[in-house]
Design an enzyme around this catalytic site. Structure first.
Site: not given
Length: 332
Positions: A155, A233, A235, A264, A296
């Site tokens: 998607r 964008f 993991r 992170e 994130h």
């Protein structure tokens, strides 16, 4: 019918309020803290738990949740890689996620950050802050002259493809599970090596799996064009950060836009102003003009947060009422 929601941020509360008004038959308790062993007992007497966090859902937490009688867990996000799956299976927990809270939100930011890199925006901002209004040497590149390699055409990847095409870029893709429509267009390459060799820009839109841990490493970078741009964008574990630094130092990679980083959780979504960040690898990337880091936040739009709350809560209600949910995650 009762659902407890953990890790509820202030910006999520209006969307929870709306959902509760639309579902007056459900009693909802909002807890601002993450789900931990220390507060799992708050779930006692509830039929379901709605959660969101990057921190692991450990076997201890999941077992205690099950012991409290909560078998229905809805995640307000896509990824399920932080769940202790053996415990999920052993305790018969129902898990749902939000598989598509806003593909456009993530795709739009990935292209936005790439455009900043191509147009040398960070460099001009730095010069303008010093009242240096000269152009050279920071000449820009045009996206319509470039080939973009999209790894992962689900998607989000598909939304990114549409935007890149709108800029006139040539787009190629790689995915183990191919999209039939994209395949008809002849967009796919057969191997990652082919994509690395052809792409000026490489953008990652795949989940974190054991098989793709550090998929962008020294070997992968060596197969890319000189001066490639990297967008992650997806993991943080998809990129070997130390190898990325070496590729940036050598010029093999011209720039990178990162919305995620493999360590992170100690940094992102925290106010660390005035504090020393001990992660030297992160700081090396953070302090570079040709690396753009956003904490994130690719998903962070009003549309996405609305969908995360409403889809997850609807799924939890479905579990309670029927034992199944439209967004149920199956662990084979």
């Amino acid at each position: 019918m009762k659902i407890i929601a953990y890790a509820v941020r202030d910006d999520e509360r209006p969307f929870f309020d709306t959902w509760m008004k639309e579902n007056p038959d459900v009693e909802v308790k909002l807890v601002p803290e993450l789900l931990t062993e220390d507060n799992v007992d708050l779930a006692k007497g509830f039929d379901g738990a709605d959660v969101y966090q990057q921190k692991d859902y450990t076997a201890e937490v999941l077992n205690k949740l099950a012991d409290e009688g909560v078998k229905n867990i809805s995640l307000r996000n896509v990824g399920v890689d932080n769940l202790d799956v053996p415990t999920v299976k052993a305790r018969g927990l129902n898990i749902s996620n939000v598989p598509a809270y806003s593909p456009n939100a993530i795709a739009e930011l990935s292209v936005t950050q790439l455009m900043q890199l191509l147009r040398q925006t960070p460099m001009f901002n730095k010069k303008l802050a010093k009242q240096d209004f000269r152009w050279a040497p920071d000449i820009a590149k045009e996206l319509n002259t470039m080939t973009v390699g999209v790894i992962g055409t689900g998607r989000i990847g598909r939304a990114a493809i549409d935007i890149f095409k709108g800029f006139g870029a040539k787009v190629i893709g790689y995915d183990v599970y191919r999209n039939a429509e994209l395949e008809k267009e002849g967009m796919y390459v057969d191997t990652l090596d082919e994509l690395y060799a052809q792409a000026d820009v490489i953008t990652l839109h795949v989940p974190a799996l054991k098989d793709n841990y550090h998929m962008l490493n020294a070997d992968a970078f060596s197969k890319m064009k000189d001066g490639a741009y990297i967008l992650n964008f997806a993991r943080g574990t998809l990129i070997d950060s130390e190898d990325l630094i070496k590729a940036l130092d050598s010029g093999k990679v011209a720039g990178a836009a990162l919305v995620t980083y493999e360590y992170e959780t100690k940094i992102f979504n925290k106010d660390l102003e005035g504090q020393t960040i001990d992660d030297k690898v992160f700081m090396n990337l953070f302090n570079r003009d040709n690396v753009l880091i956003t904490p994130h936040t690719a998903f962070y739009t009003e549309t996405a947060v609305h969908n995360m709350v409403h889809v997850s809560m609807n799924s939890n209600k479905q579990f309670i009422e029927t034992g199944k949910a439209d967004t149920q995650v199956k662990f084979d």
